[in-house]
Enzyme design. Structure first.
Site, PDB file in Angstrom:
ATOM      1  NE  ARG A 158       0.593  -2.191 -10.780  1.00  0.00           N
ATOM      2  CZ  ARG A 158       1.285  -1.063 -10.856  1.00  0.00           C
ATOM      3  NH1 ARG A 158       1.537  -0.497 -12.040  1.00  0.00           N
ATOM      4  NH2 ARG A 158       1.743  -0.450  -9.795  1.00  0.00           N
ATOM      5  N   GLY A 159      -2.325  -0.130 -10.069  1.00  0.00           N
ATOM      6  CA  GLY A 159      -1.949   1.252  -9.807  1.00  0.00           C
ATOM      7  C   GLY A 159      -3.241   2.033  -9.625  1.00  0.00           C
ATOM      8  CB  ALA A 160      -4.362   4.292  -6.912  1.00  0.00           C
TER       9      ALA A 160
ATOM     10  CG  ASP B 156      -2.576   2.020  -3.823  1.00  0.00           C
ATOM     11  OD1 ASP B 156      -1.346   1.997  -3.686  1.00  0.00           O
ATOM     12  OD2 ASP B 156      -3.173   1.534  -4.799  1.00  0.00           O
TER      13      ASP B 156
END
Ligand code: MRU
Length: 357
Positions: free
Chosen positions: A54-56, A247
């Site tokens: 996860r994390g853009a 994001d």
């Protein structure tokens, strides 16, 4: 997580045609460091959907490798079939999560290369080139994070010691080093003493589980607080700057980030504390005029009613669970990119720093 830390967020093992993606399963942190091997595209899709990765920026990198994995099982003698699978794979991976634009940015980049090579090379050579492109995206992200850290550290003046961050915009959310956390890591590398207040980040606790863990690994002084405590620590005068990730950033600077970021920005403004967003150029979506057009992911009610396996709300209660919110550009004092600092945050300055115009 980084070259100087034992943990690597994402890596590729083996050759283009039979190799696989390896990622740290972030849902198990901080209690367990376990790696997941992704050998088919549905495993990559599930890992993105379930926030194992996860994390853009990390989502974008995973999707780029996932695109290669999707092509591995196709008949490398049948061009029509190969390009059909390429399209299906990109569409499938794009359906995993809607908000982080890096996912779509990376998949577009992979598809564009794939199409540009049609008829130019053997299909196995195209798959090889696509792996190289995914590795380039991965490497570029490492470099962008370092550069964001260099620019951002300069914003933390002599009187800045206490800083606050929300969610996890660290090495785990990127190729390594992070965006918001890169600012802190770089400042520390330059000899600055920081004390980071870490919002736990309801409902999935990316702050508590991931950011607190990363800061401790690097020996940065950190204090974990519940999201609802941010106003109090600001009022006590213990926070001198806020830095978060993003994001998706619209053309006017409105920035989507983990739910709760907007309230932190409002609190920062109320207390006269600068609020900074740190993000690479791959997080900008200049096709959107404002943040109103950013799609906001809604996640399962169980994340709120049964967080981490324990029921904490009555059966049948109605739940609203948006995973992101949008901070209006007016509340953002600067956006730190790998190309420079956008300050004030205006349409013109964004275009100027990103060198779009
Ligand atoms: O739902 P998540 O954990 O993927 O949300 C992540 C964030 O909101 C991060 O702050 C953002 O992606 C920036 S990562 C450098």
């Amino acid at each position: 997580m980084s070259a100087d830390n034992a943990v690597e967020t994402l890596s590729w093992s083996g050759c283009a045609v039979t190799g696989h993606l390896v990622m740290i399963d972030q849902t198990l942190l901080p209690s367990e460091v376990r790696y997941l091997e992704c050998r088919d595209v549905s495993t990559v899709w599930e890992a993105i959907k379930m926030l194992r990765v996860r994390g853009a920026p990390a989502i974008g990198i995973a999707a780029a490798y996932g695109f290669v994995i999707g092509l591995q099982s196709t008949n490398h003698e049948d061009e029509g079939e190969y390009y059909r699978v390429a399209q299906q794979t990109a569409e499938y991976l794009a359906s995993s999560r809607p908000t982080a634009v890096n996912l779509f940015w990376a998949l577009n980049r992979m598809q564009q290369l794939c199409h540009s090579l049609r008829g130019e090379l053997e299909l196995t050579e195209i798959t090889q080139k696509l792996l190289e492109e995914a590795q380039t995206i991965h490497q570029e992200d490492r470099e962008m994070c370092r550069s964001i850290g260099q620019f951002g550290a300069k914003l933390l003046g002599e009187d800045v010691h206490g800083v606050l961050t929300h969610c996890n915009a660290g090495g785990l959310a990127t190729a390594e080093y992070g965006t918001a956390l890169s600012v802190f890591f770089t400042a520390q590398d330059m000899g600055k003493e920081l004390h980071v207040f870490v919002d736990e980040t309801r409902p999935l606790l990316q702050g508590a589980r991931l950011t607190a863990w990363e800061l401790m690994q690097r020996g940065i002084q950190a204090t974990l607080i519940c999201d609802s405590m941010a106003a109090q620590v600001m009022k006590e005068g213990r926070v001198h700057a806020v830095v978060t990730g993003a994001d998706r950033i619209a053309a006017n600077g409105d920035s989507a980030n983990k739910i709760g970021t907007y309230s932190v920005a409002v609190l920062a403004r109320a207390h006269g504390i600068p609020f900074y967003v740190a993000a690479p150029s791959s997080t900008f979506d200049l096709s959107l005029e404002s943040g109103d057009q950013i799609p906001i992911e809604e996640r399962q009610p169980e994340e709120i009613t049964h967080g981490f396996g324990r029921q904490t709300a009555p059966d049948g209660i109605e739940v609203y669970n948006p995973a992101f919110d949008v901070t209006p550009a007016d509340y953002i004092d600067a956006i730190i990119t790998e190309k420079g600092i956008i300050q004030p945050v205006t349409f013109e300055n964004i275009n100027h720093i990103l060198q779009v115009l």
